[in-house]
Design a protein around this motif. Structure first.
Motif, PDB file in Angstrom:
ATOM      1  N   GLY A   1      32.822  40.817  -2.314  1.00  0.00           N
ATOM      2  CA  GLY A   1      33.177  42.176  -2.749  1.00  0.00           C
ATOM      3  C   GLY A   1      32.188  42.868  -2.004  1.00  0.00           C
ATOM      4  N   GLY A   2      32.031  42.822  -0.959  1.00  0.00           N
ATOM      5  CA  GLY A   2      31.310  43.872  -0.064  1.00  0.00           C
ATOM      6  C   GLY A   2      29.776  43.893  -0.298  1.00  0.00           C
ATOM      7  N   LEU A   3      29.446  43.023  -1.323  1.00  0.00           N
ATOM      8  CA  LEU A   3      27.758  43.132  -1.486  1.00  0.00           C
ATOM      9  C   LEU A   3      27.052  41.619  -0.907  1.00  0.00           C
ATOM     10  CD1 LEU A   3      27.600  44.603  -5.075  1.00  0.00           C
ATOM     11  CD2 LEU A   3      27.211  45.513  -2.898  1.00  0.00           C
ATOM     12  N   ASN A   4      26.267  41.559  -0.348  1.00  0.00           N
ATOM     13  CA  ASN A   4      25.484  40.234   0.020  1.00  0.00           C
ATOM     14  C   ASN A   4      24.700  40.244  -1.151  1.00  0.00           C
ATOM     15  OD1 ASN A   4      22.879  41.768   0.150  1.00  0.00           O
ATOM     16  ND2 ASN A   4      23.275  41.861   2.564  1.00  0.00           N
TER      17      ASN A   4
ATOM     18  N   GLU B   1      29.202  30.341  -2.564  1.00  0.00           N
ATOM     19  CA  GLU B   1      29.669  31.595  -2.435  1.00  0.00           C
ATOM     20  C   GLU B   1      28.758  32.739  -3.263  1.00  0.00           C
ATOM     21  OE1 GLU B   1      31.220  32.745   0.271  1.00  0.00           O
ATOM     22  OE2 GLU B   1      31.838  34.593  -0.055  1.00  0.00           O
ATOM     23  N   PHE B   2      28.676  32.473  -4.551  1.00  0.00           N
ATOM     24  CA  PHE B   2      27.971  33.133  -5.312  1.00  0.00           C
ATOM     25  C   PHE B   2      26.526  33.455  -4.989  1.00  0.00           C
ATOM     26  CE2 PHE B   2      25.516  33.789  -9.279  1.00  0.00           C
ATOM     27  CZ  PHE B   2      25.800  35.038  -9.918  1.00  0.00           C
ATOM     28  N   ALA B   3      25.860  32.251  -4.801  1.00  0.00           N
ATOM     29  CA  ALA B   3      24.399  32.208  -4.461  1.00  0.00           C
ATOM     30  C   ALA B   3      23.954  32.772  -3.130  1.00  0.00           C
ATOM     31  CB  ALA B   3      23.968  30.978  -4.513  1.00  0.00           C
TER      32      ALA B   3
ATOM     33  N   ARG C   1      30.958  39.479  -9.505  1.00  0.00           N
ATOM     34  CA  ARG C   1      30.734  38.564  -8.365  1.00  0.00           C
ATOM     35  C   ARG C   1      30.921  37.100  -8.542  1.00  0.00           C
ATOM     36  NH1 ARG C   1      27.322  38.867  -3.910  1.00  0.00           N
ATOM     37  NH2 ARG C   1      26.316  36.978  -3.401  1.00  0.00           N
ATOM     38  N   LEU C   2      30.902  36.758  -9.407  1.00  0.00           N
ATOM     39  CA  LEU C   2      31.321  35.201 -10.068  1.00  0.00           C
ATOM     40  C   LEU C   2      32.834  34.964 -10.136  1.00  0.00           C
ATOM     41  CD1 LEU C   2      30.143  32.412 -10.719  1.00  0.00           C
ATOM     42  CD2 LEU C   2      29.958  33.245 -13.148  1.00  0.00           C
ATOM     43  N   VAL C   3      33.673  36.192 -10.575  1.00  0.00           N
ATOM     44  CA  VAL C   3      34.876  35.896 -10.749  1.00  0.00           C
ATOM     45  C   VAL C   3      35.722  36.153  -9.268  1.00  0.00           C
ATOM     46  CG1 VAL C   3      37.157  36.975 -11.420  1.00  0.00           C
ATOM     47  CG2 VAL C   3      35.117  36.793 -13.238  1.00  0.00           C
ATOM     48  N   THR C   4      35.036  37.065  -8.323  1.00  0.00           N
ATOM     49  CA  THR C   4      35.429  37.038  -7.371  1.00  0.00           C
ATOM     50  C   THR C   4      35.320  35.865  -6.380  1.00  0.00           C
ATOM     51  OG1 THR C   4      34.951  39.392  -7.159  1.00  0.00           O
ATOM     52  CG2 THR C   4      35.348  38.699  -5.025  1.00  0.00           C
TER      53      THR C   4
END
Lengths: 366, 461
Positions: free
Chosen positions: B83-86, B76-78, B191-194
């Motif tokens: 959080g709304g950001l690709n 998911e991170f990669a 991003r990572l925590v989300t």
């Protein structure tokens, strides 16, 4: 202009006197050689205006230069108006916190102590504070005004006051020196003293500084005691940012009213949070006509900022016993309209300024 | 521009035990030109206090689920919209705010995903062979591997997105983790925590706590173990605190002895200095050469001088970019430190004004005349290297206090001495740039050395 009746100078905080008239009468009192203090009579010669002629109301207090720095050195007896007679002595001498350099000193005579207590009492009652209940006050006493204001308020509301003292100057020194572990130990020491009281006494009103309340949030047993028995919490002495206020009101002390108090030494009293403002709205402090007038200005020009805008807080104290006009405080706030048609501004979301004349403002547990 | 900018500043909320938390007055995050690109909610100390209490009460992430959770989060991170950001919008923001070259950010995204997916097995690498991770299997005379505490805090820096690879191991080891992001680069940890929350890590097991400095103290005081990234001041401040692991400047170095021709290793040396934009603690700060250092300095300068100064989001960007004022401050600091040395590159300035309020930091190569010259200790956030002569009589003293030492040598006795030297954290031999890293290979010892202990467990359950 007809001579002002001196009776107005004895008006109480809720007598509804015309503030402009009160200010004019005060100018005559403080600058008349027969009644003024040695300090003001001496200082008058170095003003580029005549206060008795030119100060026609609250707005004209802005004519005064900011003289508060001189209060760092003035002998306190020189501050007492000689109209009180030779034998009068100050009830209290208070120092400013010393957050910004050497402390400034002010005096409180008996009449002002009564007036101050009266207005604090009335406003606390308006907040629905219980009467006849025990208080725990965790605030600096001695040279500091806030502890005295709170202890007198407790007595006025019929509550015997238990107290824990603190030395905010020492804490600020520790912080300035980066000795955070010692700050922590000192705070532990304060919390330990509070724990002994809270665990053995029935406390109905808790009055404490913001950092202490934040610190209580870490102590589950204290929270249980406070949330179980305390019926109101009064905070003051330092700033409280809106997020902290909201968290304390909704998460840490969800069932106990949290009432803000904004005071500093140059006011010679303390202002209580406006009644009926929720935790999600800004915390507003109204002035105390006719003794304390506030204005919110742009720091450079001293021009008023617009309502709803943030600026530096200017405080004027005008009473029979003291005159401290046009003093720039170490606070910023959002300019707000006062209730009840009081003169000057009310202030909301009071916060520290980062620098006052080059010295960094350091706040501690106080 | 390859990626369109978001029309509104992005809101980066704190991610607390009860979900996202937005403050009344979020703080502005600016890009290298000073334009606001995001709003970051800085939580007050009382929020930190309450959050740490919630973490302490929460259960660890179940061991059996860690690999699956981390693999899903890594993916998911990669690749995901988080959080709304690709991923492109995220990488663009990191590049614009940190001034990290976009290709470096992209590689870091992939690298971080790999580290995240393998975090449990990486952590497992540090387990003493005498211990078992699972007390169920411990019989008579065994030991188990036990945590030293429950709550681990990260006081992160923003010099490189890769900072957020290590703390996953703490989560895998059962710690509940609070990450305080850099105010300059909150995007990567957010991003990572989300992504980890999305994969199933509970919000009371992992939180993101952006704070100012006052609340940072509350975080470090309240956690059982904290890793703190920063400069020499941070290292000094926490040197005596056994609950804090400071991560200071790496002062990574390259050594070339006389038995080895440096010309055959120039690529490795250039990579060590300039890869990752030259901002990482594993980038080489000094090259020590047995013999005359001038030819190596000259060749290194020639190679580094070709690197173009470009806006960070340019596809070909390789150099770090900062605000023009900061660039000028770094320039004058370098001139001050470099006084009396022989400049091969950057002696007449390292600021390449990009005419938008930002500037690229150009590489600098200076030659000093002694292996113990004072400038060798100066680590700056761009490709900035000191080249020094080294002799056998200097011994290993000039090689001490080093995160990664890449040695080009055939001298076995010297290598043994370097491996035995306590202040050299990692030794690479031959064509391995100082900035090489891989999951399961210690960065500054295994993190578990700081987080775990071995505990005798005798008898049956």
């Amino acid at each position: 202009m007809a001579p002002e009746p001196p009776a107005i100078l004895d008006a109480g905080p809720f007598d509804g006197v015309d503030p402009d008239e009160f200010v004019r009468a005060s100018m005559h009192w403080h600058f008349d050689p027969a009644t003024g203090s040695r300090y003001w009579l001496d200082r008058a010669g170095r003003l580029d205006f005549d206060p008795r002629r030119d100060v026609k109301g609250v707005a004209d207090l802005a004519l005064f230069p900011d003289l508060a720095d001189e209060l760092r050195d003035v002998p306190v007896t020189d501050l007492v108006p000689c109209g009180y007679g030779r034998d009068v002595r100050p009830v209290n001498v208070f120092d400013s916190g010393g957050t910004t350099g050497a402390p400034k000193r002010v005096v409180q005579l008996d009449d002002l102590v009564s007036r101050s207590t009266e207005q604090v009492d009335l406003r606390l009652r308006a907040h629905g504070l219980p009467t006849g209940t025990q208080w725990l006050t965790v605030a600096p006493t001695g040279p500091h005004l806030v502890g005295d204001v709170l202890q007198r308020a407790a007595r006025s509301l019929g509550g015997p006051g238990l107290s824990v003292d603190m030395d905010p100057r020492w804490v600020r020194k520790l912080i300035a020196a980066g000795r955070n572990d010692e700050v922590e130990s000192y705070t532990d020491h304060l919390v330990d003293q509070c724990r002994r009281i809270l665990s053995t006494q029935d406390i109905g009103v808790l009055a404490a500084t913001t950092p202490l309340l934040e610190r209580f949030a870490r102590e589950d047993d204290l929270l249980e005691r406070i949330n179980g028995s305390v019926r109101a919490i009064v905070w003051g002495g330092t700033h409280m940012d809106p997020d902290t206020r909201h968290l304390l009101a909704t998460d840490v002390f969800p069932d106990t009213p949290l009432i803000g108090m904004y005071g500093n030494t140059m006011m010679l009293t303390a202002l209580l949070e406006r009644v009926g403002v929720g935790a999600t709205e800004p915390c507003v402090f109204d002035p105390v006509s006719p003794y304390v007038f506030l204005s919110v200005v742009a720091p450079g020009t001293r021009e008023p900022v617009g309502f709803g805008e943030r600026g530096q807080v200017i405080v004027s104290h005008v009473s029979k016993s003291m005159l401290i006009p046009n003093n720039a405080e170490r606070d910023t706030a959002v300019r707000t309209r006062p209730v009840d048609g009081q003169a000057g501004d009310a202030v909301a979301d009071v916060a520290p300024v980062l620098t006052v004349e080059g010295d960094r403002v350091i706040e501690g547990v106080y | 521009m390859a990626t369109p900018e978001a029309p509104q500043p992005v809101h980066l909320d704190a991610l607390g035990p009860r979900g996202p938390y937005r403050t009344r007055m979020p703080s502005a995050v600016q890009d290298v030109t000073g334009t606001e690109v995001a709003r970051l909610s800085l939580v007050p100390p009382v929020y930190v206090t309450r959050t740490l209490a919630a973490l302490r009460k929460a259960e660890p992430v179940p061991t059996a689920r860690v690999d699956a959770l981390f693999e899903a989060a890594a993916e998911e991170f990669a690749t995901g919209t988080v959080g709304g950001l690709n991923v492109h919008a995220y990488e663009h923001l990191v590049s614009r705010t940190c001034g990290t070259p976009l290709p470096v950010v992209r590689a870091a995204t992939r690298g971080t995903a790999r580290f995240v997916a393998l975090a449990r097995s990486s952590a497992e690498q540090g387990r003493p062979r005498g211990t078992l991770a699972d007390p169920e299997r411990a019989g008579a005379g065994h030991a188990i591997w036990a945590r030293r505490g429950d709550v681990f805090a990260v006081n992160a820096s923003g010099n490189h997105p890769g900072v957020h690879r290590l703390w996953l191991e703490a989560l895998a080891l059962g710690y509940r983790v609070a990450v305080r992001p850099s105010r300059r680069e909150p995007f990567t940890p957010h991003r990572l925590v989300t992504a980890l929350h999305g994969a199933g890590v509970r919000p009371d097991q992992l939180v993101l706590l952006p704070t100012d400095h006052r609340a940072a103290d509350a975080l470090i005081r309240g956690a059982d173990r904290t890793i703190v990234y920063g400069g020499d001041d941070v290292v000094a401040r926490y040197a005596g605190n056994p609950r804090v692991l400071p991560q200071g400047p790496g002062r990574s170095k390259i050594l070339v002895t006389a038995d080895t021709d440096w010309r055959r290793h120039l690529d490795t040396i250039v990579s060590s200095v300039a890869d990752e934009g030259g901002t990482a603690c594993v980038n080489a700060t000094a090259v020590l050469v047995e013999g005359d250092p001038a030819p190596l300095a000259e060749a290194l300068a020639a190679r580094l001088s070709r690197l173009p100064g470009l806006p960070p989001q340019d596809e070909r960007a390789v150099l770090p970019v900062v605000g023009l004022d900061r660039a000028r401050a770094l320039d004058s600091y370098l001139r001050f430190v470099a006084a009396g040395t022989r400049p091969w590159l950057g002696g007449d300035g390292i600021v390449e004004d990009l005419d938008d309020g930002s500037a690229a930091l150009r590489p600098a190569v200076h030659q000093v005349d002694r292996a113990d010259a004072e400038p060798l200790r100066t680590e700056l956030p761009f490709p900035c290297v000191w080249v020094a002569p080294w002799n056998r009589t200097d011994g290993i003293a000039p090689l001490q206090d080093t995160l990664v030492l890449t040695a080009h040598t055939r001298d076995r006795a010297l290598l043994d001495a370097l491996l035995a030297e306590p202040t050299v954290a990692n030794v690479y031999v031959g064509d391995h740039p100082t900035c090489w890293m891989a999951p399961g290979v210690p960065h500054d010892s295994y993190l578990s050395d700081f987080l775990m202990r071995s505990k005798a467990f005798v008898g049956a359950l």
